[in-house]
Structure formats: C-alpha cells, structure tokens
Enzyme design. Structure first.
Site, PDB file in Angstrom:
ATOM      1  CE1 TYR A 194      -4.033  -2.038   0.534  1.00  0.00           C
ATOM      2  CE2 TYR A 194      -2.533  -3.363   1.855  1.00  0.00           C
ATOM      3  CZ  TYR A 194      -3.729  -3.223   1.177  1.00  0.00           C
ATOM      4  OH  TYR A 194      -4.625  -4.260   1.136  1.00  0.00           O
ATOM      5  CB  SER A 195       0.811   4.295  -2.121  1.00  0.00           C
ATOM      6  OG  SER A 195       1.366   3.747  -3.260  1.00  0.00           O
ATOM      7  CB  CYS A 243      -0.610   6.834  -8.489  1.00  0.00           C
ATOM      8  SG  CYS A 243      -0.690   5.421  -7.364  1.00  0.00           S
ATOM      9  CD  GLU A 286       3.438   2.952  -6.665  1.00  0.00           C
ATOM     10  OE1 GLU A 286       4.667   3.134  -6.661  1.00  0.00           O
ATOM     11  OE2 GLU A 286       2.710   3.085  -5.682  1.00  0.00           O
ATOM     12  CE1 TYR A 345      -4.928   0.827  -8.010  1.00  0.00           C
ATOM     13  CE2 TYR A 345      -2.689   1.550  -7.564  1.00  0.00           C
ATOM     14  CZ  TYR A 345      -4.053   1.751  -7.478  1.00  0.00           C
ATOM     15  OH  TYR A 345      -4.539   2.872  -6.864  1.00  0.00           O
TER      16      TYR A 345
END
Ligand code: A2P
Length: 415
Positions: free
Chosen positions: A205-206, A373, A413, A415
C-alpha cells in the site's frame, strides 16, 4: 576486467521470495517474458532470461537482484523456484569448471556487472528518482522480522451510500523508527494462511501521509485502502488484506514490512512543480506530496501543484471534502467524474487535454515532475494526452518523453 564465464556456467537470475512483495513490476517490465508467477512466488525462467537487467531498477524492494553461479545443466527450474520459501545458498562449482574460468576465481565473477538496460526498456516511466529526491530507506522490516504497528484511526473517506468503500487508516509505530518518504509504500501481512496453508504474502500500500507523519511530528503514517469485493471482471471476490484492514478497530495491531520504493519520490529542491494524475486510491501518494507542500506553504519554497483526479462521482472520490478546502492558489484541482448524474463522462486524460496550455507551461519547466497512480488502463490514455499537448505546442513528445524518463521526472504506479 572480469574474465568471461566458462560456457557451462550460468549466472542465474533469481528472485528472493522472502523480500518480494508480489507487486508484478518485474513481470510487467521484462522485455522477453522470462518472469512468471503463481500464487506463491515470482520466478525467472533460466531458458529465457538474457540478463538484460531491465527488471532490476524498477523493483521496489531489491528482491529481483539475486544471482547464483550454477552449471547450466543444473540451473534451478521454474518449477523449483515456484516451491521456494527462501533462496538456496551458493553452491560450490566442480573444480574442473573452476579451473577453466581463466585467471580470476569464480567468486570474483559473482560481481560481474550485467549489461546495462537496453534502450527498448519497456516501462513508460523513469527508473530513477528526481535528482533532488531525499534518500529513501528500504527493507528495514522484512517478512522474517516485521514491525508491529498500532491502529490509531480508521475512517471511511467515501460517501456511505456508495459502492466504493475506501478507508483512511492511520498506523502508529510507537518508539521504533520507520522513516518514510512520500511516494514510498509499505507491506501489510494479513493474519492467517492461504488455501495451501502458507502464511499470506504481504500486500503493498502506498503511503497517504508525508515524511513527518500523518500528524506532523508523530511517528505515524496513513494508508488509503479500498475494500475489494469483486475482481477486475466484476465477479465476487473477497480481498484478504483490504477487508482485514478496512475492518480494523482502534488499538488493533498490524504486522508491517518495508518501507519500499526508491524512484517514485518527490523532488526536494525549492520551487519544484508537481503534476499529479490519479484515480481512486491512486490518490494516496498525491495526498502525501500535497500535504508535504501544504505544511510549508508559508516558506515560499513551493512550486506549482496541478492535480488531475478521476473518480466515478464526487461521493466516491476519496478525501473530496478536505481537498476542496485547499486554497485555489496553492493547488490547481481538476476532477474527472465518469458517472456523475447529469454530467458527461470524463476521464483524467480528457481534462489534461482541456487544460493543455497550463500543462504545457509546466511541462516546459525543468523543475516539473509528473506522477501517475491508479488504474492501469489510464496509463495509455495519459501518455496519449501528454503527447497531444506537447505536439500542439510544436514539440516532439518522443524527445521530451525520453528526457522526462532520463531525469526521473515521469513516474507511474498503476495496478
Ligand atoms: P469508469 O466510470 O469508466 O469506471 P474506480 O472507481 O473503478 O477505481 O475508477 C476510478 C475512475 O477511473 C472512474 O472514474 C473510472 O471510470 C475511471 N477509469 C476507468 N478506466 C479508465 C481509463 N482507462 N483511463 C482513465 N480513467 C479510467
């Protein structure tokens, strides 16, 4: 100069399963598809890997950078690696091979530099941080030696009546050091075991808070976590770690590893500008960076901030309330809402095009860094929009893109 390896010896590329956080970055980056995974491990196929090193710089943990000298005939197979819980130790090579290695002992060959990353390195983003980024610490706490944090806050940050159940979770580290930078991430070890009876792997987790803490001067940090109830295809799926985190109560304890990440970092020099582009929980690092800037708003050090933030509706946009309270002359906020009743569907890339003049103005300043992101799908759309904006200004995007990557000024970043 190191002597070449004898032909029967392979410097085999391996991934350390004890450090790997299964973020998929290496598999996505590998230009020859040598990296695969199952539910246990990420592994490198020795018959395909050409040692190009493209996967090494983007790895947030360094678990990718492991090598063993083996006889080619005895190379660890994909099947071997999938079953590992830890890396095997170095094996001695037969003496006959050792003698054939030339003037230098094989031990010295272990340090043979691999070839530099090829120009065709597939990632669209940089593999180096901005030149002025602060020094990040990584891997201070590992699967074998995690840190225990205490939950000091857990709040829902999306409308209670919406499907997007996103939580802001604050973890405190007490007296133990856990130094972090904006853009880094941590791993959470969910309790219990997987279907094979093995402990769950860490989930990454960021950080949503800046380096000096969720509360300035405190030894704490925050995460932005979306409760996963379905998979990418919309089928019902229970996210092991996200549900665990979203259900935590104050004073519960959590096993944490990390920190991770050495490239998605903010510039640290005065008057650096940030273009931040995100969707949903991809807002976490943007919140961290924005808060870093907000805390020094009176110093005169800040450059410009421009935010493009995508969500379905205002009520599904995490941190909507606090975000809208930020002064307009501090941050230029652009919200792309895709399912707001009575409004046309908009994505972040649409707004980048609409704000072309301002985006171009920032792009032409060498003090500007760009951070993206969130959803993977947005990557192509954002790159296309940046290309169009640049071309409209009569510039060559391929040249600028290369400069941004080389100077560590464009980071993804997704996902
Ligand atoms: P959509 O309404 O089409 O799903 P989510 O809530 O699923 O995390 O998504 C966050 C936002 O990102 C939503 O507004 C979603 O729109 C949007 N989105 C989905 N796909 C893309 C894409 N390829 N590029 C940019 N934004 C996208």
């Amino acid at each position: 100069m190191n002597a070449p390896l004898p032909v029967q010896v392979l410097k085999q590329h391996l991934i350390d399963p004890e450090i790997c956080i299964r973020c998929n970055t290496c598999e996505e980056t590998c230009p020859v598809d040598a990296i695969t995974h199952d539910s246990n491990n990420y592994v490198v196929d020795p018959d395909i890997c050409n040692g190009c090193m493209a996967c090494v710089p983007p790895c947030p943990t360094g678990s990718i950078d492991n090598w063993r000298l083996v006889l080619r005939a005895d190379a660890y197979s994909v099947q071997d690696q999938l079953g590992w819980e830890e890396l095997p130790g170095e094996k001695a090579l037969p003496e006959a091979v050792d003698a054939g290695a030339g003037d230098e002992p094989l031990a010295a060959l272990a340090d043979t530099p691999a070839p530099a990353a090829p120009a065709s390195f597939s990632s669209a983003g940089a593999s180096v941080p901005p030149w002025s980024a602060a020094h990040p610490y990584v891997n201070l706490y590992t699967h074998k030696a995690p840190m225990t944090a205490t939950v000091v806050g857990n709040y829902r940050v999306t409308g209670a009546d919406t499907e997007s159940d996103i939580h802001h979770i604050v973890l405190d580290f007490g007296e133990l050091p856990f130094p972090v930078l904006e853009g880094q991430s941590i791993g959470i070890l969910p309790p219990g075991t997987d279907a094979q009876g093995r402990p769950h792997h860490a989930r990454q987790y960021s950080l949503a808070s800046p380096r000096d803490g969720e509360r300035a001067g405190y030894n704490n940090l925050s995460l932005t976590v979306k409760r996963v109830t379905e998979d990418h295809g919309g089928a019902a799926a229970h996210g092991v770690c996200s549900n665990y985190l979203c259900d935590l109560a104050k004073n519960d304890t959590v096993q944490v590893i990390g920190p991770f990440g050495h490239t998605f970092l903010m510039p640290n020099h005065p008057r650096a500008n940030l273009i931040m582009i995100c969707t949903g929980t991809g807002s976490a690092p943007m919140r961290a960076m924005t808060e870093r800037y907000r805390r020094r708003i009176d110093t005169g050090e800040n450059g410009r901030l421009m935010l493009f933030f995508g969500a379905r509706t205002e009520r599904e946009l995490p941190y909507f309330g606090p975000l809208m309270k930020l002064p307009r002359d501090f941050i230029d906020i652009n919200l792309a809402l895709s399912r707001e009743a009575g409004q046309p569907k908009r994505y972040v890339q649409d707004l980048i095009r609409e704000r072309a003049a301002q985006v171009q103005d920032l792009l032409s300043d060498r003090n500007t860094c760009i951070y993206v992101c969130g959803l993977k799908g947005m990557e192509v759309g954002v790159l296309d929009a940046l290309r169009e904006v640049t071309m409209q200004a009569g510039q060559d995007w391929s040249i600028l893109h290369e400069v941004l990557r080389r100077e560590g000024r464009l980071h993804f970043e997704t996902y």
